[in-house]
Motif scaffolding. Sequence first.
Motif, PDB file in Angstrom:
ATOM      1  N   GLU A  53      27.861  36.978  46.601  1.00  0.00           N
ATOM      2  CA  GLU A  53      29.242  36.742  47.009  1.00  0.00           C
ATOM      3  C   GLU A  53      30.021  35.885  46.012  1.00  0.00           C
ATOM      4  O   GLU A  53      31.244  35.965  45.936  1.00  0.00           O
ATOM      5  CB  GLU A  53      29.280  36.078  48.389  1.00  0.00           C
ATOM      6  CG  GLU A  53      28.607  34.730  48.444  1.00  0.00           C
ATOM      7  CD  GLU A  53      28.523  34.174  49.843  1.00  0.00           C
ATOM      8  OE1 GLU A  53      28.115  33.008  49.984  1.00  0.00           O
ATOM      9  OE2 GLU A  53      28.847  34.903  50.795  1.00  0.00           O
ATOM     10  N   CYS A  94      41.597  40.805  46.878  1.00  0.00           N
ATOM     11  CA  CYS A  94      40.530  39.883  47.290  1.00  0.00           C
ATOM     12  C   CYS A  94      40.402  39.842  48.810  1.00  0.00           C
ATOM     13  O   CYS A  94      39.283  39.794  49.343  1.00  0.00           O
ATOM     14  CB  CYS A  94      40.812  38.483  46.744  1.00  0.00           C
ATOM     15  SG  CYS A  94      40.662  38.366  44.946  1.00  0.00           S
ATOM     16  N   VAL A  98      37.047  40.851  51.017  1.00  0.00           N
ATOM     17  CA  VAL A  98      36.479  40.046  52.109  1.00  0.00           C
ATOM     18  C   VAL A  98      36.424  40.859  53.396  1.00  0.00           C
ATOM     19  O   VAL A  98      35.440  40.812  54.144  1.00  0.00           O
ATOM     20  CB  VAL A  98      37.307  38.762  52.306  1.00  0.00           C
ATOM     21  CG1 VAL A  98      36.824  37.987  53.534  1.00  0.00           C
ATOM     22  CG2 VAL A  98      37.224  37.881  51.070  1.00  0.00           C
ATOM     23  N   ARG A 101      33.686  43.456  53.157  1.00  0.00           N
ATOM     24  CA  ARG A 101      32.380  42.796  53.254  1.00  0.00           C
ATOM     25  C   ARG A 101      32.057  42.456  54.708  1.00  0.00           C
ATOM     26  O   ARG A 101      30.913  42.604  55.155  1.00  0.00           O
ATOM     27  CB  ARG A 101      32.375  41.534  52.393  1.00  0.00           C
ATOM     28  CG  ARG A 101      31.008  40.874  52.295  1.00  0.00           C
ATOM     29  CD  ARG A 101      31.049  39.643  51.412  1.00  0.00           C
ATOM     30  NE  ARG A 101      29.712  39.089  51.249  1.00  0.00           N
ATOM     31  CZ  ARG A 101      29.107  38.313  52.140  1.00  0.00           C
ATOM     32  NH1 ARG A 101      29.738  38.001  53.253  1.00  0.00           N
ATOM     33  NH2 ARG A 101      27.888  37.850  51.925  1.00  0.00           N
ATOM     34  N   SER A 102      33.060  42.016  55.462  1.00  0.00           N
ATOM     35  CA  SER A 102      32.841  41.704  56.876  1.00  0.00           C
ATOM     36  C   SER A 102      32.462  42.958  57.656  1.00  0.00           C
ATOM     37  O   SER A 102      31.570  42.917  58.516  1.00  0.00           O
ATOM     38  CB  SER A 102      34.107  41.073  57.474  1.00  0.00           C
ATOM     39  OG  SER A 102      34.431  39.863  56.818  1.00  0.00           O
TER      40      SER A 102
END
Length: 261
Positions: A53, A94, A98, A101-102
Amino acid sequence: MYYYHDGSDLAYVLTGMALLCFLEALDKQTLRQSWSFYVWSMLFAWMAAGCYESFLILYILGILILLFLGGMTGRYQLSTAYVCKHLGIGAMLCVGVVGLRSVMVSLLTVVFRLQEVQGMLPVRSLSEMLVLFRNSEGLRALYMLMKRFWLVYHVNAIVYLPVTVFEFSTLFIFALSVYLAVKKKNVWYPVLFGGMMLTTFLLTVAEARLTSYRSCQFLPFFAALGCLLFYGRICGKEQKRAANRWGRYLACALAVILIYN
């Protein structure tokens, strides 16, 4: 493959691909021509963040560096509208990384039935990241983190060679940003440099603890950038032949010392 452990090698490649796509988008004149490159940039950065990450920090730093170098070389005109537009796009990418990714974390949790072990694994939520800003105690903790970050990533240059090179690059790029601001009458160069320095501290804020050396991918990247720019300045074509020759000797001697250590 998304959670490829010890995937720093793959993550460097994916982050490079993400930044190349962002660079291609910068060269396009309209959003219609560039949107597909932005999407690919976000997807590559998402995959890099899946490996580790902390590579999202490197991606943000890379965007700032692309704008800085583009203005320095005359490839782009760093007007306020131009810089704010692309910084805004970078911020949205960005946020997209995120978010993706969640979604991937939730999907993998369901597919592999990891609900039972969720309480045993450290999970960083947005509320946990903002704990440093909730009260005076959190602000004091933030201040201590800033002091420790300054000590580990700057003062340690006295005793730790990688940090020495990083500190040299930091000082050189700062001096270069001031020089460009005066020469081109453009304040965005030192502002972008300030953004680079703030980016290096972001992971410490996100984790609410000092970033370890193994997670600071920005350090070798930024150190290499500073050395490359320094080499270009002392060995550039505009320099006199004798100075150019001695500059090359100096650069080679420094390279031997760095590689040996």
